[in-house]
Scaffold this active site. Structure first.
Site, PDB file in Angstrom:
ATOM      1  N   HIS A  54       0.849  -1.202   0.000  1.00 15.64           N
ATOM      2  CA  HIS A  54       0.000   0.000   0.000  1.00 15.64           C
ATOM      3  C   HIS A  54       0.874   1.237   0.000  1.00 15.64           C
ATOM      4  CE1 HIS A  54       0.780  -0.513   4.298  1.00 15.64           C
ATOM      5  NE2 HIS A  54       0.250   0.667   4.573  1.00 15.64           N
ATOM      6  N   HIS A  56       1.443   3.914   1.927  1.00 18.38           N
ATOM      7  CA  HIS A  56       2.014   4.668   3.050  1.00 18.38           C
ATOM      8  C   HIS A  56       3.537   4.741   2.950  1.00 18.38           C
ATOM      9  CE1 HIS A  56      -1.770   4.091   5.759  1.00 18.38           C
ATOM     10  NE2 HIS A  56      -1.875   5.131   4.959  1.00 18.38           N
ATOM     11  N   ASP A  58       5.948   4.545   4.981  1.00 19.31           N
ATOM     12  CA  ASP A  58       6.801   3.546   5.639  1.00 19.31           C
ATOM     13  C   ASP A  58       6.763   2.198   4.909  1.00 19.31           C
ATOM     14  OD1 ASP A  58       4.088   3.375   6.670  1.00 19.31           O
ATOM     15  OD2 ASP A  58       4.821   1.989   8.195  1.00 19.31           O
ATOM     16  N   HIS A  59       6.134   2.175   3.720  1.00 12.61           N
ATOM     17  CA  HIS A  59       6.112   0.966   2.888  1.00 12.61           C
ATOM     18  C   HIS A  59       6.684   1.213   1.484  1.00 12.61           C
ATOM     19  CE1 HIS A  59       3.599  -1.290   5.837  1.00 12.61           C
ATOM     20  NE2 HIS A  59       3.431  -0.045   6.232  1.00 12.61           N
ATOM     21  N   HIS A 113      -7.381  -0.954   5.735  1.00 12.88           N
ATOM     22  CA  HIS A 113      -6.363  -0.026   6.247  1.00 12.88           C
ATOM     23  C   HIS A 113      -6.243   1.143   5.272  1.00 12.88           C
ATOM     24  CE1 HIS A 113      -2.672   1.332   8.175  1.00 12.88           C
ATOM     25  NE2 HIS A 113      -2.003   1.196   7.049  1.00 12.88           N
ATOM     26  N   ASP A 150      -0.008  -3.873   6.277  1.00  8.97           N
ATOM     27  CA  ASP A 150      -0.654  -3.394   7.513  1.00  8.97           C
ATOM     28  C   ASP A 150      -2.103  -3.865   7.594  1.00  8.97           C
ATOM     29  OD1 ASP A 150       1.712  -2.094   8.015  1.00  8.97           O
ATOM     30  OD2 ASP A 150       0.917  -0.071   7.754  1.00  8.97           O
ATOM     31  N   HIS A 188       5.041  -4.717  10.635  1.00  6.04           N
ATOM     32  CA  HIS A 188       5.441  -4.025  11.875  1.00  6.04           C
ATOM     33  C   HIS A 188       5.602  -5.005  13.031  1.00  6.04           C
ATOM     34  CE1 HIS A 188       4.791   0.199  10.565  1.00  6.04           C
ATOM     35  NE2 HIS A 188       3.853  -0.325   9.788  1.00  6.04           N
TER      36      HIS A 188
HETATM   37 FE    FE Z   1       2.870   0.737   8.114  1.00  3.98          FE
HETATM   38 ZN    ZN Z   2       0.162   1.637   6.567  1.00  6.39          ZN
END
Ligand code: FE
Ligand code: ZN
Length: 270
Positions: A54, A56, A58-59, A113, A150, A188
């Site tokens: 996805h 975001h 942090d991905h 998410h 996530d 995570h």
């Molecule tokens: Fe994340």
């Molecule tokens: Zn995320």
């Protein structure tokens, strides 16, 4: 296919997939490029694919730098995320197949998410994609590998940023239907705090109590808790347990979506 788990940022995991036969590699959700580049150098591997779950940061935060270093690598992500994945080259939807090394992954559309979230499920087979169907022999000792970003976490699930409880519950039900020995490579290390909440809502669950004790010990020694086994998640993760009498009692409902939504809302302010 070898899988390496790289810690990144505060609590992210990046997964590097390596084919030791031809020294190619792929990466799932590169939060940042440097740890991936270090691992590729150590392996002497060439990056051929990025698999994003996805949009975001942090991905996908490492996409640009990785493509700068490996311009021929493909970037796979959801068709719903077109325009918000740096350097995307493939737009995937439910049921699409991607390959790496000798493995085939099915794309699962798992919104909730985010509205475009996908997961990659490498089924437990071991023949090249180009082989005729008759050659693909399931190997009992090769578990399926699920890269679910996530959506499903060990002991928990992602927050509903862009999706409804209906969508997330149906996404989680899809993951719950995979084989019990599937390994869950979530993005995570949230397991201990997830299980604290799980204990808060389902303290009568024996399997949960022993998992909580194990994970508490593991984290005290800084051991990772990812990957988890789907069988363990089904037994202990409250977001897959809408059939639990204790959770149904808390939500005053037996309806899966209502139970899920109620527990998710409780977790948001836990
Ligand atoms: Fe994340
Ligand atoms: Zn995320």
């Amino acid at each position: 296919m070898d899988i390496y788990r790289l810690p990144a940022r505060a609590d992210n995991y990046i997964f590097v997939l390596h084919n030791p036969v031809d020294h190619t590699a792929a990466v799932v959700d590169p939060a940042d490029a440097p740890p991936v580049l270090d691992k590729l150098a150590e392996l002497g591997a060439t990056l051929v694919a990025i698999f994003n779950t996805h949009h975001h940061n942090d991905h996908v935060g490492g996409n640009r730098e990785l493509i700068k270093r490996f311009p021929k690598a493909e970037v796979y992500a959801s068709e719903e995320d077109k325009g918000r994945i740096p350097q995307q080259t493939y737009a995937l939807k439910e049921g699409d197949r991607v390959t790496f090394a000798d493995r085939i992954a099915t794309v699962l559309f798992v919104p909730g998410h985010t509205r475009g979230h996908i997961a990659y499920y490498f089924s437990p087979t071991s023949a090249p994609a180009s082989a005729p169907a008759s050659v693909i022999t399931p190997l009992d000792d090769t578990p399926g590998e699920l890269f679910c970003g996530d959506t499903l976490f060990a002991g928990g699930c992602g927050r509903l940023f862009e999706g409804s409880p209906e969508q997330m519950q149906s996404s989680l039900a899809k993951l719950k239907a995979l084989p019990d020995n599937t390994r869950i490579w979530c993005a995570h290390e949230y397991t201990l705090s997830n299980l604290k909440f799980a204990m808060h809502v389902e303290d009568q669950n024996e399997a949960l109590r022993s998992r909580f004790a194990e994970v508490t010990t593991a984290r005290a020694q800084n051991q990772p808790t990812v990957p988890a086994l789907l069988a363990t998640e089904k037994a202990t993760n409250p977001f897959l347990r809408w059939e639990s009498p204790q959770l149904q009692a808390i939500a005053s409902s037996q309806d899966p979506v209502t139970v899920f939504a109620h527990i998710r809302t409780m977790k948001d302010s836990f």
